[in-house]
Design a protein around this motif. Structure first.
Motif, short mmCIF file in Angstrom:
data_model
loop_
_atom_site.label_atom_id
_atom_site.label_comp_id
_atom_site.label_asym_id
_atom_site.label_seq_id
_atom_site.Cartn_x
_atom_site.Cartn_y
_atom_site.Cartn_z
N ASN A 21 0.82 -1.23 0.00
CA ASN A 21 0.00 0.00 0.00
C ASN A 21 0.85 1.27 0.00
OD1 ASN A 21 -2.32 -1.66 0.20
ND2 ASN A 21 -2.00 -1.81 2.40
N PRO A 22 1.77 1.39 -0.94
CA PRO A 22 2.64 2.57 -0.93
C PRO A 22 1.90 3.87 -1.21
CG PRO A 22 3.01 1.29 -2.92
CD PRO A 22 2.08 0.49 -2.06
N VAL A 23 2.04 4.82 -0.33
CA VAL A 23 1.61 6.20 -0.59
C VAL A 23 2.70 6.84 -1.45
CG1 VAL A 23 1.14 8.45 0.48
CG2 VAL A 23 0.37 6.34 1.60
N PHE A 24 3.94 6.39 -1.20
CA PHE A 24 5.07 6.87 -1.99
C PHE A 24 6.15 5.79 -1.97
CE2 PHE A 24 9.02 8.94 -2.97
CZ PHE A 24 8.67 9.83 -3.99
N LYS A 25 6.79 5.59 -3.13
CA LYS A 25 7.91 4.64 -3.24
C LYS A 25 8.78 5.12 -4.38
CE LYS A 25 7.28 0.25 -4.61
NZ LYS A 25 6.99 -1.22 -4.56
N GLY A 26 9.84 5.87 -4.05
CA GLY A 26 10.69 6.40 -5.11
C GLY A 26 11.72 7.37 -4.58
N GLU A 27 12.37 8.05 -5.50
CA GLU A 27 13.39 9.04 -5.16
C GLU A 27 12.76 10.24 -4.48
OE1 GLU A 27 17.35 9.34 -7.89
OE2 GLU A 27 15.60 10.46 -8.50
N GLY A 35 12.87 6.96 -0.81
CA GLY A 35 11.92 6.96 0.29
C GLY A 35 10.77 6.00 0.09
N PHE A 36 10.23 5.52 1.20
CA PHE A 36 9.04 4.68 1.16
C PHE A 36 8.09 5.14 2.25
CE2 PHE A 36 6.64 1.04 2.86
CZ PHE A 36 5.89 0.73 1.74
N ARG A 37 6.82 5.27 1.87
CA ARG A 37 5.76 5.56 2.83
C ARG A 37 4.61 4.60 2.54
NH1 ARG A 37 2.87 11.43 4.19
NH2 ARG A 37 1.60 10.62 5.91
N GLY A 38 4.25 3.77 3.50
CA GLY A 38 3.21 2.77 3.30
C GLY A 38 3.18 1.79 4.44
N GLU A 39 3.06 0.50 4.12
CA GLU A 39 2.99 -0.55 5.14
C GLU A 39 4.00 -1.65 4.82
OE1 GLU A 39 -1.70 -0.24 6.44
OE2 GLU A 39 -1.16 -1.71 4.89
N LEU A 40 4.37 -2.39 5.86
CA LEU A 40 5.32 -3.48 5.71
C LEU A 40 4.71 -4.76 6.28
CD1 LEU A 40 8.52 -4.27 5.26
CD2 LEU A 40 8.54 -4.17 7.74
N ILE A 63 7.25 5.68 7.43
CA ILE A 63 7.96 6.73 6.71
C ILE A 63 9.43 6.37 6.86
CG2 ILE A 63 8.43 9.21 6.49
CD1 ILE A 63 5.79 9.73 7.98
N SER A 64 10.13 6.19 5.73
CA SER A 64 11.47 5.62 5.80
C SER A 64 12.30 6.06 4.60
CB SER A 64 11.34 4.09 5.83
OG SER A 64 12.59 3.48 5.95
N VAL A 65 13.62 6.17 4.82
CA VAL A 65 14.51 6.53 3.70
C VAL A 65 15.82 5.75 3.77
CG1 VAL A 65 13.61 8.90 3.66
CG2 VAL A 65 15.82 8.45 4.74
N ALA A 66 16.45 5.65 2.60
CA ALA A 66 17.80 5.09 2.49
C ALA A 66 18.60 5.98 1.56
CB ALA A 66 17.75 3.66 1.95
N GLU A 67 19.87 6.15 1.89
CA GLU A 67 20.74 6.97 1.05
C GLU A 67 21.11 6.19 -0.21
OE1 GLU A 67 21.22 10.13 1.82
OE2 GLU A 67 19.99 9.69 3.58
N PRO A 68 21.44 6.88 -1.30
CA PRO A 68 21.78 6.19 -2.56
C PRO A 68 22.95 5.22 -2.38
CG PRO A 68 22.37 8.53 -2.64
CD PRO A 68 21.53 8.35 -1.43
N GLU A 69 22.73 4.01 -2.87
CA GLU A 69 23.75 2.94 -2.81
C GLU A 69 24.08 2.47 -1.40
OE1 GLU A 69 24.57 1.48 -5.59
OE2 GLU A 69 23.60 3.00 -6.83
N ALA A 70 23.46 3.03 -0.38
CA ALA A 70 23.72 2.59 1.00
C ALA A 70 23.11 1.20 1.19
CB ALA A 70 23.14 3.57 2.01
N PRO A 71 23.82 0.30 1.88
CA PRO A 71 23.30 -1.05 2.07
C PRO A 71 22.22 -1.14 3.15
CG PRO A 71 25.44 -0.86 3.12
CD PRO A 71 25.19 0.45 2.42
N LYS A 72 22.10 -0.09 3.96
CA LYS A 72 21.15 -0.12 5.08
C LYS A 72 20.17 1.06 5.01
CE LYS A 72 23.69 -3.37 7.17
NZ LYS A 72 23.26 -4.74 7.41
N LYS A 152 3.43 23.10 1.69
CA LYS A 152 3.84 23.58 0.36
C LYS A 152 4.60 22.51 -0.42
CE LYS A 152 4.54 27.92 2.81
NZ LYS A 152 5.60 28.66 3.51
N LEU A 153 5.03 21.44 0.25
CA LEU A 153 5.86 20.42 -0.41
C LEU A 153 5.01 19.27 -0.93
CD1 LEU A 153 8.64 20.20 2.35
CD2 LEU A 153 8.70 21.55 0.25
N ASP A 154 5.53 18.59 -1.96
CA ASP A 154 4.85 17.37 -2.41
C ASP A 154 5.22 16.23 -1.46
OD1 ASP A 154 7.46 16.69 -3.08
OD2 ASP A 154 7.13 16.74 -5.24
N THR A 155 4.69 15.03 -1.71
CA THR A 155 4.92 13.90 -0.79
C THR A 155 6.41 13.60 -0.64
OG1 THR A 155 2.78 12.96 -1.39
CG2 THR A 155 4.33 11.49 -0.32
#
Length: 197
Positions: A21-27, A35-40, A63-72, A152-155
């Motif tokens: 159920n992603p509200v957002f899944k992308g850069e 970033g990912f926003r949804g359920e796990l 609500i979660s993020v990972a840095e580019p190419e970061a393994p965690k 004022k910001l998008d998701t």
């Protein structure tokens, strides 16, 4: 170069079909932060024949993020119906969490006046209560972010702003052991209780 989920720390979870159920899944920013926003799905239900069944256990309002190419995964926040589900959540995320990450777990059955910091299997967690509010609003309050500024910001921009604050967050909560927090948690409340049918 843009980051796809296959090149992010969410890749394994996505392959396992746990990101729901992603509200957002992308850069979420020009530097390739993902970033990912949804359920796990923490625990899948046993499938009967071709019947698709909802997971037995879910981490919600992620609500979660990972840095580019970061393994965690650097920042992860979610809502759990019970603190007792943390063990199962950590099993699922074991290869995705880092001792230097910022992880915020909101639980329905933690004393509403308490906030804790605990280390579980070498990973630090902020454990906070949540009843009627949302993880999103609680994080804004925790980090002192102005709702009007975020409107004022998008998701993607909202997730990025929250992540920036989370990654710099350094407030100190009382330390508690996993066993003590488990012993002190309240009963698991029915999420559908007192709601009109």
């Amino acid at each position: 170069m843009s980051t796809t989920i296959e090149h992010s720390a969410f890749a394994d979870l996505d392959r396992q079909k746990r990101l729901l159920n992603p509200v957002f899944k992308g850069e979420i920013n020009p530097h390739g932060r993902f970033g990912f926003r949804g359920e796990l799905a923490i625990k899948f239900a046993v499938a009967l024949a071709d019947e698709a069944r909802p997971p037995e256990l879910l981490a919600q309002q992620i609500i979660s993020v990972a840095e580019p190419e970061a393994p965690k995964i650097g920042f992860f926040s979610c809502y759990l119906l019970s603190f007792g589900y943390l063990e199962s959540l950590v099993e699922v995320l074991a290869d995705s969490l880092d001792p230097t990450g910022k992880y915020f777990i909101y639980c329905n059955n933690i004393d509403f006046s308490k906030r804790y910091h605990l280390e579980y299997k070498g990973i630090p967690f902020y454990i906070l209560p949540l009843d009627e509010a949302t993880v999103y609003n609680e994080l804004l309050d925790l980090f002192g972010l102005e709702r009007n500024d975020l409107k004022k910001l998008d998701t993607a921009g909202k997730i990025n702003r929250i992540a920036e604050s989370a990654l710099q967050y350094s407030s100190v909560f009382p330390e508690i052991s996993y066993a003590d927090c488990l012993a002190g948690m309240g009963p698991v409340r029915d999420p559908g209780e007192n709601r009109p049918v």
